[in-house]
Design a protein around this motif. Structure first.
Motif, PDB file in Angstrom:
ATOM      1  N   ASP A   8       8.407-115.823   6.980  1.00 40.61           N
ATOM      2  CA  ASP A   8       9.039-116.151   8.257  1.00 40.61           C
ATOM      3  C   ASP A   8       9.883-114.948   8.657  1.00 40.61           C
ATOM      4  O   ASP A   8      10.652-114.437   7.834  1.00 40.61           O
ATOM      5  CB  ASP A   8      10.031-117.308   8.041  1.00 40.61           C
ATOM      6  CG  ASP A   8       9.507-118.636   8.514  1.00 40.61           C
ATOM      7  OD1 ASP A   8       9.071-118.705   9.666  1.00 40.61           O
ATOM      8  OD2 ASP A   8       9.555-119.594   7.716  1.00 40.61           O
ATOM      9  N   HIS A   9       9.746-114.509   9.897  1.00 41.85           N
ATOM     10  CA  HIS A   9      10.608-113.405  10.327  1.00 41.85           C
ATOM     11  C   HIS A   9      10.861-113.503  11.820  1.00 41.85           C
ATOM     12  O   HIS A   9      10.120-114.160  12.558  1.00 41.85           O
ATOM     13  CB  HIS A   9       9.978-112.052   9.961  1.00 41.85           C
ATOM     14  CG  HIS A   9       8.628-111.824  10.574  1.00 41.85           C
ATOM     15  ND1 HIS A   9       8.462-111.242  11.808  1.00 41.85           N
ATOM     16  CD2 HIS A   9       7.377-112.105  10.127  1.00 41.85           C
ATOM     17  CE1 HIS A   9       7.170-111.168  12.083  1.00 41.85           C
ATOM     18  NE2 HIS A   9       6.493-111.689  11.076  1.00 41.85           N
ATOM     19  N   ASP A  10      11.937-112.876  12.253  1.00 42.66           N
ATOM     20  CA  ASP A  10      12.273-112.887  13.669  1.00 42.66           C
ATOM     21  C   ASP A  10      13.060-111.619  13.983  1.00 42.66           C
ATOM     22  O   ASP A  10      13.880-111.187  13.165  1.00 42.66           O
ATOM     23  CB  ASP A  10      13.122-114.132  13.985  1.00 42.66           C
ATOM     24  CG  ASP A  10      13.282-114.335  15.491  1.00 42.66           C
ATOM     25  OD1 ASP A  10      12.372-113.949  16.250  1.00 42.66           O
ATOM     26  OD2 ASP A  10      14.310-114.874  15.910  1.00 42.66           O
ATOM     27  N   LEU A  11      12.794-111.036  15.125  1.00 35.91           N
ATOM     28  CA  LEU A  11      13.491-109.829  15.577  1.00 35.91           C
ATOM     29  C   LEU A  11      13.509-108.746  14.488  1.00 35.91           C
ATOM     30  O   LEU A  11      14.521-108.078  14.261  1.00 35.91           O
ATOM     31  CB  LEU A  11      14.928-110.165  16.010  1.00 35.91           C
ATOM     32  CG  LEU A  11      15.052-111.157  17.183  1.00 35.91           C
ATOM     33  CD1 LEU A  11      16.512-111.508  17.434  1.00 35.91           C
ATOM     34  CD2 LEU A  11      14.440-110.571  18.452  1.00 35.91           C
ATOM     35  N   SER A  15      13.304-113.765   7.347  1.00 35.42           N
ATOM     36  CA  SER A  15      14.180-114.946   7.363  1.00 35.42           C
ATOM     37  C   SER A  15      14.653-115.257   5.940  1.00 35.42           C
ATOM     38  O   SER A  15      13.876-115.144   4.983  1.00 35.42           O
ATOM     39  CB  SER A  15      13.398-116.137   7.919  1.00 35.42           C
ATOM     40  OG  SER A  15      13.978-117.336   7.482  1.00 35.42           O
ATOM     41  N   GLY A  37       2.472-109.735  12.198  1.00 34.11           N
ATOM     42  CA  GLY A  37       3.264-109.454  13.397  1.00 34.11           C
ATOM     43  C   GLY A  37       3.051-108.027  13.829  1.00 34.11           C
ATOM     44  O   GLY A  37       1.989-107.428  13.573  1.00 34.11           O
ATOM     45  N   GLN A  67       3.320-115.064  17.055  1.00 30.82           N
ATOM     46  CA  GLN A  67       3.398-115.958  15.899  1.00 30.82           C
ATOM     47  C   GLN A  67       2.942-117.374  16.225  1.00 30.82           C
ATOM     48  O   GLN A  67       3.703-118.332  16.112  1.00 30.82           O
ATOM     49  CB  GLN A  67       4.817-115.992  15.332  1.00 30.82           C
ATOM     50  CG  GLN A  67       5.336-114.630  14.960  1.00 30.82           C
ATOM     51  CD  GLN A  67       6.518-114.706  14.006  1.00 30.82           C
ATOM     52  OE1 GLN A  67       6.666-115.646  13.246  1.00 30.82           O
ATOM     53  NE2 GLN A  67       7.362-113.718  14.044  1.00 30.82           N
ATOM     54  N   LEU A  93       7.485-122.296  12.376  1.00 35.66           N
ATOM     55  CA  LEU A  93       6.232-121.572  12.139  1.00 35.66           C
ATOM     56  C   LEU A  93       5.315-122.353  11.189  1.00 35.66           C
ATOM     57  O   LEU A  93       4.140-122.583  11.493  1.00 35.66           O
ATOM     58  CB  LEU A  93       6.546-120.182  11.550  1.00 35.66           C
ATOM     59  CG  LEU A  93       5.348-119.279  11.286  1.00 35.66           C
ATOM     60  CD1 LEU A  93       4.684-118.862  12.578  1.00 35.66           C
ATOM     61  CD2 LEU A  93       5.782-118.048  10.488  1.00 35.66           C
ATOM     62  N   ALA A 179      11.127-116.377  24.532  1.00 34.47           N
ATOM     63  CA  ALA A 179      11.929-117.039  23.493  1.00 34.47           C
ATOM     64  C   ALA A 179      13.370-117.056  23.988  1.00 34.47           C
ATOM     65  O   ALA A 179      13.919-116.005  24.316  1.00 34.47           O
ATOM     66  CB  ALA A 179      11.812-116.273  22.185  1.00 34.47           C
ATOM     67  N   ARG A 181      16.979-117.586  22.980  1.00 37.31           N
ATOM     68  CA  ARG A 181      17.779-117.666  21.757  1.00 37.31           C
ATOM     69  C   ARG A 181      19.226-117.971  22.093  1.00 37.31           C
ATOM     70  O   ARG A 181      19.750-117.494  23.096  1.00 37.31           O
ATOM     71  CB  ARG A 181      17.725-116.337  21.000  1.00 37.31           C
ATOM     72  CG  ARG A 181      16.348-116.029  20.466  1.00 37.31           C
ATOM     73  CD  ARG A 181      16.379-114.756  19.648  1.00 37.31           C
ATOM     74  NE  ARG A 181      15.143-114.600  18.930  1.00 37.31           N
ATOM     75  CZ  ARG A 181      14.027-114.117  19.472  1.00 37.31           C
ATOM     76  NH1 ARG A 181      14.011-113.738  20.733  1.00 37.31           N
ATOM     77  NH2 ARG A 181      12.937-114.021  18.759  1.00 37.31           N
ATOM     78  N   ASP A 188      22.811-119.151   9.438  1.00 31.98           N
ATOM     79  CA  ASP A 188      21.703-120.029   9.794  1.00 31.98           C
ATOM     80  C   ASP A 188      21.916-121.411   9.141  1.00 31.98           C
ATOM     81  O   ASP A 188      22.168-121.499   7.948  1.00 31.98           O
ATOM     82  CB  ASP A 188      20.407-119.378   9.272  1.00 31.98           C
ATOM     83  CG  ASP A 188      19.209-120.265   9.475  1.00 31.98           C
ATOM     84  OD1 ASP A 188      19.133-120.906  10.529  1.00 31.98           O
ATOM     85  OD2 ASP A 188      18.342-120.314   8.578  1.00 31.98           O
ATOM     86  N   ASP A 237      19.841-126.409  19.176  1.00 31.63           N
ATOM     87  CA  ASP A 237      19.477-125.944  17.834  1.00 31.63           C
ATOM     88  C   ASP A 237      20.605-126.129  16.822  1.00 31.63           C
ATOM     89  O   ASP A 237      20.484-125.724  15.673  1.00 31.63           O
ATOM     90  CB  ASP A 237      18.960-124.499  17.865  1.00 31.63           C
ATOM     91  CG  ASP A 237      19.979-123.531  18.378  1.00 31.63           C
ATOM     92  OD1 ASP A 237      21.001-123.970  18.920  1.00 31.63           O
ATOM     93  OD2 ASP A 237      19.761-122.309  18.234  1.00 31.63           O
TER      94      ASP A 237
END
Ligand code: FAD
Length: 310
Positions: A8-11, A15, A37, A67, A93, A179, A181, A188, A237
């Motif tokens: 899992d990853h973002d920006l 993660s 990605g 993704q 995901l 997205a 955010r 998190d 969220d």
């Protein structure tokens, strides 16, 4: 046995959930991590440092940026014959990808795993967390989603090989358009060790700043009940519970939260609970390890003042 874990990853950042999934999977055997990605060199490098990881497989392509299950599943399905277990975290995901992959491979997925007893035996919550089911699977291959919050993170110190993969682009019908955010500097929620949650009795978005202030002092993530989210006091969220995020912190501080079943479904992994409430009969007060009976608008500023002097 070799295990494939989807990162899992973002920006451009790996993660924290992936380190927990790797730790969970390490009881099963040697782990390969799959990173998909574009612009993900750092993600792959960070995945390679996790202990227990033997190889990091990396496919980079503009078509993989969004993704989505449509683009990720063909890659996973092609790799599947080499793996006894294919594992993703039970986040957005994993929940998108695993059902499609399982259908493609004609395998029953086992979702929301919170304990691994062996290659074919897993615990998962049912009835909104009110019972734990132990599942034994006779399938030739296991496809799992894992609740990352139920496991400690894998340590650093690994030096896995990074292997580039070829990617055959697919004509995806669905694409991610944007997205949105939430700006948030707090840890998190799904992996935070301390979480402060606020209920509807916090009364306003302004009131939630008080909750945030307490959280900031103790390095906690901030969450909320659905009632607080529905009232517009906290962003979506932040919602904890059956229809929100599942958390498993070492400490959960519940501020003005009654403890409805749907909220409790999200906090069952919390190791210690402090409840701050005016009502000594509130279900969460009865469940908590430590209880502060009192008005949150007096208790929280007093707590903040004490903590600031530490
Ligand atoms: P309330 O139940 O109104 O409780 C407020 C509490 O604050 C009370 O205990 C009260 O004594 C206390 N209080 C009041 N004033 C003060 C004060 N000044 N100081 C201190 N304490 C005070 N809820 C979730 O949280 N997450 C979910 O994922 C979720 N999913 C749902 C799914 C479905 C299908 C349905 C039907 C409901 C769901 N809910 C969920 C809603 C849930 O049933 C409850 O309505 C909600 O959790 C209650 O939120 P609350 O504790 O903030 O509010």
């Amino acid at each position: 046995m070799t295990i494939l874990v989807l990162a899992d990853h973002d920006l451009g950042a790996l993660s924290p959930a992936t380190a927990r999934v790797v730790a969970a999977a390490s009881v099963l055997g040697e782990i390969d991590v799959l990173v998909l990605g574009e612009g993900i060199d750092q993600v792959a490098a960070d995945a390679a440092k996790l202990s227990g990881v033997a190889r990091v497989l990396v496919a980079q392509h503009p078509g993989l940026v969004g993704q989505t299950a449509e683009t990720f599943v063909p890659v996973l399905a092609k790799l599947a014959p080499d793996y006894a277990h294919i594992i993703a975290s039970a986040g957005a995901l994993g929940r998108d990808i695993v059902p499609r992959l399982a259908a493609r491979l004609d395998i029953q997925p086992i979702t929301d795993v919170i304990a691994i007893h062996g290659p074919n035996r897993f615990d998962r919550p049912i009835y909104a967390g009110n019972a734990i089911q132990t599942v034994s699977s006779a399938q030739p291959r296991q496809i799992l989603t894992i609740r990352a919050s139920a496991f400690r993170a894998a340590g650093q110190g690994g030096s896995a090989q990074i292997i580039p993969l070829d990617y055959d682009p697919v004509n995806a019908i669905a694409t991610i358009v944007a997205a949105h955010r939430t700006e948030n500097n707090t840890p998190d929620l799904a992996t935070a060790q301390i979480v402060v949650g606020g209920g509807v009795s916090v009364g306003s978005a302004e009131g939630f700043k008080l909750v945030g202030q307490l959280a900031a002092i103790i390095g906690a993530g901030v969450g909320a009940t659905r009632a607080a989210v529905d009232a517009g006091y906290a962003p979506n969220d932040w919602q904890i519970g059956q229809t929100g995020k599942i958390i498993a912190p070492d400490l959960y501080i519940a501020v003005g939260i009654s403890g409805a079943l749907q909220h409790l479904a999200g906090i069952q992994g919390a190791k210690k609970i402090i409840a701050i409430n005016t009502d000594p009969e509130a279900p969460l007060v009865k469940l908590a390890d430590i209880v502060l009976i009192g008005d949150l608008f007096e208790t929280i500023p007093a707590l903040i003042a004490q903590l600031e002097h530490l």
